[in-house]
Design a protein around this motif. Structure first.
Motif, short mmCIF file in Angstrom:
data_model
loop_
_atom_site.label_atom_id
_atom_site.label_comp_id
_atom_site.label_asym_id
_atom_site.label_seq_id
_atom_site.Cartn_x
_atom_site.Cartn_y
_atom_site.Cartn_z
N THR A 1 8.58 -13.16 -7.97
CA THR A 1 9.64 -14.11 -7.66
C THR A 1 10.93 -13.37 -7.32
OG1 THR A 1 10.23 -14.27 -10.01
CG2 THR A 1 8.64 -15.87 -9.17
N GLU A 2 11.83 -14.09 -6.60
CA GLU A 2 13.12 -13.55 -6.17
C GLU A 2 12.92 -12.27 -5.35
OE1 GLU A 2 16.31 -13.45 -9.00
OE2 GLU A 2 15.27 -14.83 -10.34
N VAL A 3 12.19 -12.43 -4.27
CA VAL A 3 11.88 -11.32 -3.37
C VAL A 3 12.66 -11.51 -2.07
CG1 VAL A 3 10.05 -10.14 -2.09
CG2 VAL A 3 9.59 -11.04 -4.37
N ASP A 4 13.33 -10.46 -1.62
CA ASP A 4 14.06 -10.49 -0.36
C ASP A 4 13.11 -10.07 0.77
OD1 ASP A 4 16.15 -10.54 1.52
OD2 ASP A 4 16.45 -8.38 1.27
N PRO A 5 12.88 -10.93 1.77
CA PRO A 5 11.91 -10.61 2.83
C PRO A 5 12.46 -9.63 3.87
CG PRO A 5 12.88 -12.75 3.26
CD PRO A 5 13.45 -12.29 1.95
N HIS A 6 12.70 -8.43 3.46
CA HIS A 6 13.25 -7.43 4.37
C HIS A 6 12.11 -6.67 5.05
CE1 HIS A 6 15.54 -3.94 5.81
NE2 HIS A 6 16.58 -4.74 5.76
N PRO A 7 12.27 -6.28 6.32
CA PRO A 7 11.18 -5.57 7.01
C PRO A 7 10.73 -4.28 6.33
CG PRO A 7 12.81 -6.35 8.59
CD PRO A 7 13.38 -6.61 7.24
N GLN A 8 11.60 -3.62 5.58
CA GLN A 8 11.22 -2.38 4.91
C GLN A 8 10.53 -2.60 3.57
OE1 GLN A 8 14.49 0.35 4.63
NE2 GLN A 8 15.11 0.08 6.76
N LEU A 9 10.45 -3.84 3.11
CA LEU A 9 9.82 -4.15 1.82
C LEU A 9 8.32 -4.36 2.04
CD1 LEU A 9 10.72 -4.58 -1.15
CD2 LEU A 9 10.62 -7.02 -0.69
N CYS A 10 7.50 -3.60 1.31
CA CYS A 10 6.04 -3.63 1.49
C CYS A 10 5.35 -3.80 0.14
CB CYS A 10 5.56 -2.35 2.18
SG CYS A 10 6.29 -2.08 3.82
N VAL A 11 4.02 -3.98 0.20
CA VAL A 11 3.20 -4.13 -1.00
C VAL A 11 2.18 -2.98 -0.98
CG1 VAL A 11 1.70 -5.65 -2.33
CG2 VAL A 11 3.46 -6.63 -0.83
N LYS A 12 2.11 -2.26 -2.12
CA LYS A 12 1.19 -1.14 -2.24
C LYS A 12 0.08 -1.51 -3.23
CE LYS A 12 2.89 3.01 -2.72
NZ LYS A 12 3.53 4.18 -3.37
N PHE A 13 -1.18 -1.29 -2.81
CA PHE A 13 -2.35 -1.56 -3.65
C PHE A 13 -3.00 -0.22 -3.99
CE2 PHE A 13 -1.75 -5.07 -0.71
CZ PHE A 13 -1.72 -6.17 -1.55
N THR A 14 -3.23 0.00 -5.29
CA THR A 14 -3.80 1.27 -5.76
C THR A 14 -5.05 0.98 -6.58
OG1 THR A 14 -1.59 2.25 -5.86
CG2 THR A 14 -3.35 3.40 -7.01
N VAL A 15 -6.15 1.65 -6.20
CA VAL A 15 -7.41 1.59 -6.95
C VAL A 15 -7.85 3.02 -7.21
CG1 VAL A 15 -9.81 0.82 -6.96
CG2 VAL A 15 -8.05 -0.62 -5.92
N GLY A 16 -7.76 3.46 -8.45
CA GLY A 16 -8.11 4.84 -8.77
C GLY A 16 -7.16 5.80 -8.08
N SER A 17 -7.69 6.70 -7.28
CA SER A 17 -6.86 7.66 -6.55
C SER A 17 -6.57 7.22 -5.12
CB SER A 17 -7.56 9.03 -6.51
OG SER A 17 -8.84 8.92 -5.88
N GLN A 18 -7.05 6.04 -4.71
CA GLN A 18 -6.81 5.53 -3.37
C GLN A 18 -5.71 4.49 -3.38
OE1 GLN A 18 -11.09 4.40 -2.72
NE2 GLN A 18 -10.82 5.53 -0.81
N PHE A 19 -4.98 4.39 -2.28
CA PHE A 19 -3.95 3.36 -2.17
C PHE A 19 -3.84 2.91 -0.71
CE2 PHE A 19 -1.65 7.25 -1.34
CZ PHE A 19 -0.79 6.91 -0.30
N TRP A 20 -3.39 1.65 -0.56
CA TRP A 20 -3.21 1.03 0.75
C TRP A 20 -1.86 0.31 0.73
CZ3 TRP A 20 -7.47 1.13 -2.19
CH2 TRP A 20 -8.66 1.64 -1.64
N THR A 21 -1.20 0.25 1.89
CA THR A 21 0.12 -0.37 2.00
C THR A 21 0.07 -1.47 3.05
OG1 THR A 21 1.19 1.70 1.41
CG2 THR A 21 2.57 0.02 2.40
#
Length: 547
Positions: free
Chosen positions: A334-354
């Motif tokens: 909640t209370e997230v500013d939708p800025h183009p530089q704001l991303c979501v990072k997903f991490t599973v073990g040693s792997q990650f995706w953005t």
């Protein structure tokens, strides 16, 4: 000689492989039985659950002195190729005395009543072998795969305090021997081919239960495998045991499930896309009114979800206190500013995706414009919503901080407004750092004035160079056109002079009278003779026409 050695080596290797293959299977028995040590005769019969009260043991008898070793194993009793059952083999070693007439073996499993058997020694053989250590073996206790069995061994008659208790876990359906011959373990073997263009799975079944149909379906695997479509039935009389299953998304938890068409049949699952974790990082939604970012994990995978801000070098730096651990279900920020530089990072073990859901800038609520007019920098904050910002003057550095702030200003901007900041007297550095204050998660934006001015100067230089290139391209064309025009004018003047001189010579000839009039030739037209080319008469008209 070398060939002979090679043949011997191959034979030995084959023998070892065969022994190893046999070692992976269970021992076979034709029927259950009871066996005792040589010289000791015993008979087995069922025992009743309600036993008489125990007796006081003779002097010196206790559990450790009577029972020396009790071991368990599982054997297989078969009536056909796919009709085998598991039997629990119990082997008991005990010190025999005249007061011990046999042993009682009881087994109990969860949800089942206790089952007991008595192994009684004959009086003569028991008396003959008194004082010796004997062995008693019985394999007439049926068990199921992966079943936990509690075993209680007592003497006969039952002496108080002389009881051995233990537990045993029957093997699970993991061995190839059990998966092929025990009905509770026969699931069939699945093989598949993937057609990603048509989004179809071609599934074939082998080693299914004889004389039974077979079910196939797609399902999403969690604690249970929930259905993802209709079940397809492969009939036992069909020569080709294969079907085609369509799928919508290649999720890692999408599996093929198969089982025999019998009651409580064991099931097998094969997951063709178990390594396609990248398919999980879609479906991010954002509510601009609530300023809430949400995402649901459709497959049970232990995942760390964090909000981060992308830098110029492509690295996404985690925001503070913006990390969540999830293995299933939905998460919300909640209370997230939708800025183009704001991303979501997903991490599973040693792997990650953005994933960057605001990269297209359609939901961007605010922006900062830095301009230079008359050698003075002007900073303006524009916003489509009511928001509060922190504007700071900073000096860029190569360290992790990126920009060291010297002074900050708190600015409120109304909806669809722009607020200018007069920072020319304070702007000693080249960058301005802006951050929104009325939300929890936002990007920190840095605008550098000098870099923009140098970029504008480069654009001006490039534009100037382009104009000079155009000028030099047009110069040769202009010179050619000027030459053509000059030559044309010169020819026109020469032609005019020539015509005037010719006219003057014609006028001089008209002053002398002609000597005669000559008609060189005539032609007849309707009986009248007409001169073909008159050379007398109106000579002035002829001269004008000739000119």
């Amino acid at each position: 000689m070398i060939l002979w050695v090679a043949l011997l080596t191959a034979h030995c290797c084959l023998g070892l492989n065969g022994a190893a293959a046999e070692g992976t299977g269970l021992d076979r028995i034709e029927k259950c039985s009871t066996r005792c040590s040589q010289g000791l005769h015993c008979k087995a019969r069922p025992d009743y659950i309600f036993h008489p009260p125990c007796q006081e043991a003779a002097g010196g008898l206790n559990t450790s002195s009577v029972f020396h070793n009790i071991s368990f194993s599982t054997v297989m009793m078969c009536e056909g190729r796919q009709k085998c059952s598991l039997q629990l083999r119990i082997k008991t070693a005990l010190q025999l005395t005249e007061s011990i007439q046999g042993v009682s073996i009881c087994t109990m499993t969860a949800g089942m009543m206790m089952s007991c058997r008595i192994l009684k020694f004959t009086r003569s053989s028991g008396k003959r072998m008194s004082g010796l250590q004997v062995e008693v073996e019985n394999d007439c206790t049926s068990v199921s795969p992966n079943q936990r069995v509690q075993v209680v061994v007592k003497t006969l008659p039952s002496y108080c305090g002389i009881t051995w208790t233990g537990t045993y876990n029957a093997p699970a359906c993991i061995s190839e021997d059990m998966r092929r011959h025990v009905p509770d373990c026969i699931t069939g073997r699945l093989s598949y081919n993937v057609n990603p263009v048509r989004k179809e799975l071609s599934v074939s079944v082998s080693e299914m239960m004889e004389d039974h149909n077979y079910n196939l379906r797609l399902c999403y695997k969690d604690f249970l495998c929930s259905g993802a479509g209709t079940n397809l039935l492969i009939k036992k009389e069909e020569p080709v045991k294969s079907v085609t299953l369509p799928y919508s998304r290649p999720l890692p938890c999408l599996c093929i499930e198969g089982w025999s068409a019998v009651m409580d049949a064991p099931r097998v699952q094969v997951c063709p896309f178990k390594d396609r974790l990248k398919e999980l990082w879609f479906g991010i939604t954002f509510d601009p009114l609530e300023e809430t970012l949400s995402w649901e994990l459709v497959c049970p995978v232990a995942t760390v979800v964090a909000l981060c801000q992308t830098r110029k070098d492509g690295v996404c730096v985690d925001l503070p206190n913006a990390s969540r651990n999830v293995s299933r279900g939905k998460i919300r920020f909640t209370e997230v500013d939708p800025h183009p530089q704001l991303c979501v990072k997903f991490t599973v073990g040693s792997q990650f995706w953005t994933r960057c859901p605001f990269a297209d800038g359609r939901l961007q609520a605010w922006d900062v414009v830095v301009t230079r007019q008359r050698d003075r920098e002007q900073v303006a904050v524009t916003s489509r919503i009511n928001a509060t910002f922190s504007v700071g003057l900073c000096v860029t550095s190569a360290g992790p901080a990126g920009c060291q702030i010297n002074k900050t200003h708190r600015v409120h901007v109304g909806e669809n407004e722009a607020v200018g900041l007069n920072l020319s007297d304070e702007l000693r550095s080249s960058c301005v750092q802006v951050r929104r204050l009325d939300v929890k998660y936002t990007a920190t934006v840095i605008h550098c004035v000098e870099q923009r001015n140098r970029a504008a100067h480069r654009r001006h230089v490039v534009a100037g160079g382009t104009s000079w290139d155009l000028i030099w391209a047009f110069v040769p064309v202009g010179v050619c056109l000027s030459g053509i025009i000059s030559v044309t004018l010169l020819l026109h003047v020469l032609l005019t002079v020539y015509l005037r001189r010719r006219k003057q010579r014609g006028n001089e000839k008209q002053k002398d009278p002609p000597h005669d009039c000559v008609v060189p030739a005539t032609h007849q037209h309707g009986g009248i003779l007409i001169p073909d080319s008159p050379l007398c008469g109106n000579t002035e008209k002829a001269n004008l026409l000739s000119e």
